[in-house]
Design a protein around this motif. Structure first.
Motif, PDB file in Angstrom:
ATOM      1  N   ASN A  23      47.503  42.602  36.667  1.00 48.46           N
ATOM      2  CA  ASN A  23      48.062  43.813  36.047  1.00 48.46           C
ATOM      3  C   ASN A  23      47.118  44.339  34.970  1.00 48.46           C
ATOM      4  N   SER A  47      48.693  49.679  43.863  1.00 46.71           N
ATOM      5  CA  SER A  47      49.868  48.980  43.357  1.00 46.71           C
ATOM      6  C   SER A  47      50.453  48.084  44.442  1.00 46.71           C
ATOM      7  N   TYR A  52      52.322  46.157  33.262  1.00 48.63           N
ATOM      8  CA  TYR A  52      52.629  44.907  33.983  1.00 48.63           C
ATOM      9  C   TYR A  52      52.826  45.103  35.488  1.00 48.63           C
ATOM     10  N   GLN A  53      52.563  46.322  35.963  1.00 54.35           N
ATOM     11  CA  GLN A  53      52.644  46.547  37.419  1.00 54.35           C
ATOM     12  C   GLN A  53      51.495  45.813  38.114  1.00 54.35           C
TER      13      GLN A  53
END
Length: 416
Positions: free
Chosen positions: A327, A369, A381-382
């Motif tokens: 992330n 992502s 925090y993805q």
């Protein structure tokens, strides 16, 4: 005399360019499709039964993009339409799933091509059944896209007509999808003949080389016999050159399709001129270099130094965690470690600036992502995945203009 000679050379060169460009841009069909003789025979026999004997049929031509599906069909249609009675009678209807995106548009196109402007909607099929004794060939390019139309009504009606005894109809679908039959509803599938012609390239490298030679050779009816002999001899010599064989072997290993081969040959041909009237091994080597250009590596050359540092940080995280997703927070920490320990040339960027650079890398599709639903997860925090490999990053660093030495050393160090 010298001027006349130059003019003659120029006009011959223009003719060579015209003939070969037509061939490479698929404006002129080959005499016989190479490496698909059995498929050609099968399809020709099938469509001849519709066109000559009035027997309805349906068939799918399945193969990857550039494998020659359209070329095969066009070669068969050309051969079929050379028969005098067939040429007068057969009505080909061309549809494409990318253009006719729903049944209404498709029906409009069918009525236009069959000159049935007075017929409305589904009644076009009744009209084909009742009034047409002439064979109709429905050609559906991107066949799988028609399976996404509501209730698959168009496919149902077409295949239903192809099963009826009243009118000779052939439905020919072209698709890249091997699982195309799984897309069909039960009632549609039951009306399909389940005939499939597969074009999964079985060309050996020797056949591929022969194909290159024949694609670059001039036709026998070329007006200047002396130039014809010289050109075709030079092509034979070219195809025997070891550096050319190596280039073609590399292309053969990566893709056997006709389109990528034609692009390669077109680029080589574009280097020929009246003053340089033959293709040389260096022309093919240069054409191959252009064809093999890595678009992602090219994007890397245009990044800012901060964005490049973030890519290197991601590479180190990939090495440490063996390709596991990361992330922004992890990348930012890795970048900060580099600034504290090793960097003398990069100044400390504020976190929002680093986040902006990180988001730009995502827009460029260098990272993607891994979270399907990102609404509830904070941006920092993805989970992300790097879409570049080690060699692409290292090559970009070598070519990056004025890349600081400490950044290069950081990239080469084992774990940052």
């Amino acid at each position: 005399m010298c001027t006349l000679s130059r003019q003659r050379k120029g006009s011959i060169h223009e003719l060579v360019q015209m003939i070969l460009r037509e061939r490479f841009c698929h404006q002129r069909l080959p005499e016989k499709p190479v490496g698909m003789e059995s498929q050609h025979k099968h399809l020709l026999e099938l469509l001849r039964r519709t066109a000559v004997h009035g027997e309805s049929n349906s068939v799918l031509i399945v193969g990857p993009r550039g494998s020659g599906k359209t070329m095969l069909l066009n070669c068969v249609l050309r051969e079929l339409l050379e028969v005098k009675d067939v040429n007068k009678n057969v009505l080909p209807v061309h549809l494409n799933g990318l253009l006719q995106t729903d049944d209404r548009i498709a029906l409009k196109e069918i009525t236009r091509q069959l000159n049935l402007e007075n017929v409305v909607g589904d009644k076009v099929f009744v009209s084909v059944k009742e009034s047409s004794s002439r064979p109709v060939l429905f050609i559906l390019d991107e066949f799988d896209l028609f399976a996404h139309h509501k209730n698959q009504t168009l496919l149902y009606n077409l295949l239903d007509v192809s099963q009826s005894a009243q009118a000779p109809v052939a439905v020919i679908g072209l698709t890249c999808r091997l699982d195309v039959l799984e897309l069909l509803e039960k009632r549609v599938k039951s009306r399909f003949s389940h005939r499939q012609i597969h074009l999964l390239s079985s060309l050996s490298f020797i056949q591929y080389l022969d194909n290159v030679r024949s694609q670059l050779s001039l036709p026998q009816d070329f007006p200047d016999t002396k130039f014809y002999d010289e050109w075709n001899d030079s092509i034979k010599t070219l195809c025997e050159d070891q550096s050319v064989v190596d280039v073609l072997q590399r292309h053969y290993n990566s893709s056997k399709d006709f389109r990528s081969l034609h692009l390669l040959l077109m680029l080589a041909l574009s280097r020929v001129s009246a003053s340089k009237p033959a293709i040389k091994p260096t022309d093919l080597l240069e054409a191959s270099r252009v064809c093999m250009v890595d678009s992602k590596a090219n994007i890397l050359h245009g990044l800012s130094i901060l964005e490049l540092c973030l890519i290197i940080a991601m590479k180190h995280l990939n090495d440490i965690y063996e390709g596991e997703p990361f992330n922004f927070q992890m990348v930012h920490n890795e970048f900060k470690k580099f600034l504290q320990r090793k960097s003398h040339s990069i100044h400390n960027f504020d976190k929002p600036v680093v986040m902006k650079a990180f988001e730009h890398l995502q827009q460029l599709e260098l990272i993607k992502s891994m979270d399907s639903s990102t609404a509830k997860i904070q941006k920092e925090y993805q989970l992300m995945k790097l879409l570049l490999d080690h060699s692409q990053i290292m090559e970009a660093l070598q070519k990056y203009p004025q890349c600081p030495t400490d950044v290069k050393q950081w990239a080469m160090s084992a774990f940052g």
